[in-house]
Design an enzyme around this catalytic site. Structure first.
Site, PDB file in Angstrom:
ATOM      1  CB  SER A   1      -0.904   0.002   1.230  1.00 38.59           C
ATOM      2  OG  SER A   1      -1.571   1.236   1.292  1.00 38.59           O
TER       3      SER A   1
ATOM      4  CG  HIS B   1      -3.771  -1.350  -2.213  1.00 39.94           C
ATOM      5  ND1 HIS B   1      -4.866  -2.002  -2.742  1.00 39.94           N
ATOM      6  CD2 HIS B   1      -4.246  -0.586  -1.204  1.00 39.94           C
ATOM      7  CE1 HIS B   1      -5.957  -1.644  -2.068  1.00 39.94           C
ATOM      8  NE2 HIS B   1      -5.604  -0.790  -1.130  1.00 39.94           N
TER       9      HIS B   1
ATOM     10  CG  ASP C   1      -5.214   2.636   0.225  1.00 35.01           C
ATOM     11  OD1 ASP C   1      -6.159   1.885  -0.075  1.00 35.01           O
ATOM     12  OD2 ASP C   1      -4.197   2.243   0.825  1.00 35.01           O
TER      13      ASP C   1
ATOM     14  CG  MET D   1      -8.359   7.404   1.779  1.00 32.24           C
ATOM     15  SD  MET D   1      -7.564   7.364   3.391  1.00 32.24           S
ATOM     16  CE  MET D   1      -6.915   5.701   3.393  1.00 32.24           C
TER      17      MET D   1
ATOM     18  CG  HIS E   1      -9.205   0.648  -1.749  1.00 31.01           C
ATOM     19  ND1 HIS E   1      -8.770   0.318  -0.481  1.00 31.01           N
ATOM     20  CD2 HIS E   1     -10.562   0.711  -1.662  1.00 31.01           C
ATOM     21  CE1 HIS E   1      -9.817   0.178   0.323  1.00 31.01           C
ATOM     22  NE2 HIS E   1     -10.908   0.429  -0.371  1.00 31.01           N
TER      23      HIS E   1
ATOM     24  CG  MET F   1     -11.427   3.720   0.779  1.00 36.59           C
ATOM     25  SD  MET F   1      -9.999   3.561   1.863  1.00 36.59           S
ATOM     26  CE  MET F   1      -8.710   3.586   0.638  1.00 36.59           C
TER      27      MET F   1
ATOM     28  CG  MET G   1     -12.411  -2.417   3.298  1.00 37.60           C
ATOM     29  SD  MET G   1     -10.739  -2.003   2.726  1.00 37.60           S
ATOM     30  CE  MET G   1      -9.971  -1.327   4.212  1.00 37.60           C
TER      31      MET G   1
ATOM     32  CG  ASP H   1      -6.702  -2.658   2.086  1.00 39.89           C
ATOM     33  OD1 ASP H   1      -5.671  -2.514   2.747  1.00 39.89           O
ATOM     34  OD2 ASP H   1      -7.214  -1.758   1.390  1.00 39.89           O
TER      35      ASP H   1
HETATM   36  C1  DX5 Z   1      -6.968   1.532   4.763  1.00 39.02           C
HETATM   37  C2  DX5 Z   1      -6.345   1.323   3.410  1.00 39.02           C
HETATM   38  C3  DX5 Z   1      -5.287   0.288   3.423  1.00 39.02           C
HETATM   39  C4  DX5 Z   1      -4.111   0.605   4.296  1.00 39.02           C
HETATM   40  C5  DX5 Z   1      -3.509  -0.707   4.741  1.00 39.02           C
HETATM   41  O1  DX5 Z   1      -8.068   2.360   4.639  1.00 39.02           O
HETATM   42  O2  DX5 Z   1      -7.331   0.910   2.467  1.00 39.02           O
HETATM   43  O3  DX5 Z   1      -4.867  -0.035   2.106  1.00 39.02           O
HETATM   44  O4  DX5 Z   1      -3.152   1.386   3.664  1.00 39.02           O
HETATM   45  O5  DX5 Z   1      -2.483  -0.423   5.620  1.00 39.02           O
HETATM   46  P1  DX5 Z   1      -1.982  -1.441   6.757  1.00 39.02           P
HETATM   47  O6  DX5 Z   1      -1.437  -2.640   6.054  1.00 39.02           O
HETATM   48  O7  DX5 Z   1      -0.957  -0.636   7.464  1.00 39.02           O
HETATM   49  O8  DX5 Z   1      -3.179  -1.783   7.616  1.00 39.02           O
HETATM   50 ZN    ZN Z   2      -6.714   0.014   0.474  1.00 41.92          ZN
END
Ligand code: DX5
Ligand code: ZN
Length: 223
Positions: A8, A33, A35, A37, A66, A68, A137, A175
């Site tokens: 990630s 990956h 993220d 947000m 991903h 969010m 998740m 994840d």
């Molecule tokens: C959380 C993200 C994850 C996060 C995972 O909202 O979607 O991808 O970065 O990080 P770790 O492995 O540190 O839980």
């Molecule tokens: Zn993620």
């Protein structure tokens, strides 16, 4: 298939992003990956198109994006154009999920749906055959470095059983809170793509940690 590891990027050092991208390029990792947000769907804001463009410029492996965010439909074509190979939207953010999935696949990207920890896998029954991947998740989305929620294992096993009939090639990604301590159990439950942020980037050698996660054999029970 051998399971895939998707580091990630959220846990990377953004002041040294190119260095961390090169580390992932030369490691045994399979995907990046990514993220995204928006501060509305989740209580945090990460990054958007400029960072994705920088990633796309240097990353030599698929970008697993991903989302969010609320109203992801509005941005699907832009994420595809920015280099995404897979796009994950949240079930909880999509009123017309089937239409959203079709829109993702129309861009040539693979389509995936994420479920928050409270959302049962049964809600995907009538769309499972159309999906390339489901993202379970295993923490509440929004932040890296949180603790794994054990009930996720039960959800993965239930989803794998559901998919056996209608979509045996379905990828199941997990994840949140993943490390060497739970990788074997996740693989045995039926997951085949593992995201890891903190476990990789807080390790003394991130590349070695990726290799360790990749090496785990789900068929062997750890003592
Ligand atoms: C959380 C993200 C994850 C996060 C995972 O909202 O979607 O991808 O970065 O990080 P770790 O492995 O540190 O839980
Ligand atoms: Zn993620």
């Amino acid at each position: 298939m051998k399971h895939l590891i998707a580091p990630s990027v959220l846990s990377a050092d953004f002041a040294n992003l190119q260095r961390d991208i090169e580390m992932i390029n030369s490691s045994e990792a399979d995907w990046f990956h990514v993220d995204v947000m928006d501060g509305v769907f989740v209580p945090n804001i990460s990054f958007g198109f400029p960072v994705l463009a920088a990633l796309n410029k240097y990353a030599k492996k698929p970008l697993d994006v991903h989302l969010m965010i609320v109203n992801p439909d509005q941005y699907i074509e832009r994420f595809a154009a920015a280099g995404a190979e897979l796009i994950t939207v949240h079930y909880e953010a999509c009123t017309h999920l089937h239409r959203t999935i079709q829109a993702i696949q129309a861009t040539g990207c693979k389509a995936s749906v994420a479920l928050n920890p409270h959302t049962p896998v049964a809600v995907l029954k009538d769309i499972l055959a159309d999906l390339d991947m489901v993202l379970i998740m295993s923490v509440n989305p929004g932040f890296g470095g949180q603790q794994f929620i054990p009930n996720s294992l039960r959800k993965i096993a239930e989803l794998r059983a559901m998919a056996a009939e209608v979509n045996p090639a379905l990828l199941i990604e997990v994840d949140g809170g993943i490390g060497v301590h739970n990788t074997g159990a996740l693989l045995r439950a039926g997951a085949n793509v593992l995201v890891a942020g903190n476990a990789i980037f807080a390790a003394p050698s991130p590349a070695e940690m990726i290799a360790e996660l990749k090496e785990v054999d789900g068929r062997i029970l750890e003592s």
